[in-house]
Design an enzyme around this catalytic site. Sequence first.
Site, PDB file in Angstrom:
ATOM      1  N   GLU B  49       0.809  -1.225   0.000  1.00  0.00           N
ATOM      2  CA  GLU B  49       0.000   0.000   0.000  1.00  0.00           C
ATOM      3  C   GLU B  49       0.839   1.271   0.000  1.00  0.00           C
ATOM      4  OE1 GLU B  49      -0.591  -2.611   1.939  1.00  0.00           O
ATOM      5  OE2 GLU B  49      -2.707  -3.177   1.769  1.00  0.00           O
ATOM      6  N   PHE B 111     -11.587  -6.568  14.382  1.00  0.00           N
ATOM      7  CA  PHE B 111     -10.555  -7.130  13.516  1.00  0.00           C
ATOM      8  C   PHE B 111     -10.204  -6.128  12.409  1.00  0.00           C
ATOM      9  CE2 PHE B 111      -9.427  -9.667   9.683  1.00  0.00           C
ATOM     10  CZ  PHE B 111      -8.172 -10.069  10.132  1.00  0.00           C
ATOM     11  N   GLN B 112      -8.929  -5.882  12.248  1.00  0.00           N
ATOM     12  CA  GLN B 112      -8.413  -4.946  11.245  1.00  0.00           C
ATOM     13  C   GLN B 112      -8.991  -3.546  11.376  1.00  0.00           C
ATOM     14  OE1 GLN B 112      -8.434  -6.836   7.310  1.00  0.00           O
ATOM     15  NE2 GLN B 112      -6.429  -7.676   7.845  1.00  0.00           N
ATOM     16  N   LYS B 161     -17.489  -0.221   6.297  1.00  0.00           N
ATOM     17  CA  LYS B 161     -18.027  -1.273   5.426  1.00  0.00           C
ATOM     18  C   LYS B 161     -19.542  -1.163   5.228  1.00  0.00           C
ATOM     19  CE  LYS B 161     -18.135  -6.066   4.423  1.00  0.00           C
ATOM     20  NZ  LYS B 161     -17.343  -6.861   3.526  1.00  0.00           N
TER      21      LYS B 161
END
Lengths: 161, 560
Positions: B49, B111-112, B161
């Site tokens: 990235e 998570f993440q 998301k």
Amino acid sequence: MRHTISALVLNQPGVLARVAGLFSGRGFNIESLCVAETLDPSISRMTIVTRGDDQVIEQVTKQLNKLIDVIKVVDFFNNDHVDREMMLVKVKAEMSFRAEILRITDIFRGKIVDVTPNSYTIEVSGDEDKIRAFMDLIKPMGIKEVVRTGKVAISRGSKAI
Amino acid sequence: MKRTGAQILLESLRLEGVDTVFGFPGGMVIDIYNELPNFPIRHILVRHEQAAVHAADGYARSSGRVGVCLVTSGPGATNTVTGIATAYMDSIPLVVFTGQVPTRLIGNDAFQEADIIGITRPCTKHSYLVKDIKDLARTVKEAFYIAQKGRPGPVLVDLPKDVIAGSTEFNYPESVHIKSYNPTYKGHRGQIQKAFKLILKANKPLIYAGGGVISSGASEELIALAKTLSIPVTNTLMGLGGFPGDHELSLGMLGMHGTYRANMAVTNCDLLIAVGARFDDRVTGKVDDFASSAKIVHIDIDPTSVSKSIRVDIPIVGDVKDVLRELNKLAKEEKGDWRGLRKEWLDQIFQWKSTYPLAYKQKDIIKPQYVVEKIYEITRGDAIISTEVGQNQMWTAQYYHFTRPRTLLTSGGLGTMGYGFPAAIGAQIAFPKKTVIDIAGDGSIQMNIQELATVAQYNLPVKIVILNNGYLGMVRQWQGLFYNKCYSQTSLDASPDFIKLAEAYGVVGLRATKPEEVVPTIEKALSISKAVIMEFIVEKEEDVYPMVPAGAPLREMLLA
Ligand SMILES: Cc1ncc(C[n+]2csc(CCOP(=O)(O)OP(=O)(O)O)c2C)c(N)n1
Ligand SMILES: [Mg+2]
């Protein structure tokens, strides 16, 4: 030199973090910081008391202005203004001191906002000198706790910022 | 008709005219990737990235358009930080989209999850967390607006998301108005008049031009002003190409590794006209002695750059292009024999140039300066050059005479090793037909070497020149000069065989070990339509000169 700076900012999450981050990241100091909504709920007003020489203060105001969420910045240093701070003080109030504490509070137009058999909680507001004078007088009685709001400021005269 | 967040995002990008996105997928952006094939947007899959951001940055620097990245949450987002900071320091317009965990999980150590807004707050021009899909289209519009307007910079947009997966009516705003953001473009006319008066009075004027000339597209105006009034010009690293390096009024770069004549001119001028430059410490050396006998005019779009590190006599806040245009108008009306008037000053500068020109001694081992010089000659200056950081970068700045804006891509403010190669990829995407060369060190190239896979995948003919000195050369130089030659941890004993490495990735590797192989190697590489690594085994302990020790006055240059 000590400066009182007002900033109108968009009332959005993260704005305070941006301002605080700016001060810490660039090594400017904050003596006090006070934020709340204005008449227009989409805008907040911050009052920041900071210290620095002319060059530092120039950078402080310019850097604040550079933040996208900051609408306007005013340095009150050379502007005639009124500033006030509010303080809540919890003092020991033994029998022998109670009358004296009440008298001092009265002279300073403070208010007793909470009472127990051995303490008073006093609310006082005023400019820096008044707050300091009050503290000097009340200290010998034994202070248990102090909270101060930090300064708010507004310009004198009919014009708004 | 309702659209999903992913569709709204991509449609907004299309409406912004975005043709290319540099990115790397992951769980939190998978819905966007799922829609991507339905949109006329090219996605370049990088291998890290950080490289996505540098590539977008190289795309932006070379083309003048906004660079765009798309990465996932957590580690995808944190990997972008160096790229964003690099772009921030050099005022490059980017919009970086990061995935984020669903809004209901934000703050849960999901998570993440990473607070990427918080992490990048000091190195973005602005950032947004889109919490409501209804704000998405407007946010994208604002992000592009802010990235480009005023002093450009990177803007980060964090996309949870559930926002991406949600749906709503799509309306792309036609215009943006942000009441708290109104950069000053028009320079104050009175200040410009005052500055012009100073220029008329000056005997030894000097223009010090930075990256602002390039970002505002003011190169022509700068050339016109310098020519009309016969004022010599020195460039910062970021400003190279903003004024033609082969022009008789060009003094080359100033500062720590500036030319002798540029640094002497700054020291002795009686008027310094700073144009889109910010008096960086690598430029000024000891601030108190910088242009200490000169009046200073400072033209910059960013008020915070003015009077930040140095006192200025006439500040002019505004777009460099606008201000130079005004100055040119005034200059045209003023008739005078400027060349004649400047003769003494220009003669003096010429004398400095002939006393201490940029020079190196050619031996039977390849000199890195020679390689750069030959690249310049062979490309006739008609290439886009990126650099890594260190000696390779400084030799490029000194020996490649950039004649046009946007032809040098280099990390000036942050000095990011690993920048040059991905930046070259971005430039090659923007200009598929141009020769794009990354001039690299053997250390820096290994910081994003994985991008060889990217050039292989997309058949990008990027050329990489490795000036292999076996050292983290610039650090070794400091150790040599100021730390008793204690070469602690700067020898690169175990570099890979770069030729085999190139081959392993399916690109071409060429090596030159003798001076006479330099030209044929470059010529051969440029004739190959694939990516090529050219490795030049150069003098191990060559130093970059002139050098002003950190914090010393510019006139105290070490010359050899
Ligand atoms: C990411 C990063 N880490 C460390 C540095 C410090 N640094 C500056 S120049 C340099 C040496 C670079 O070595 P190389 O790429 O071989 O270039 P050379 O100077 O030898 O041309 C280092 C380590 C840096 N600029 N960037
Ligand atoms: Mg090296």
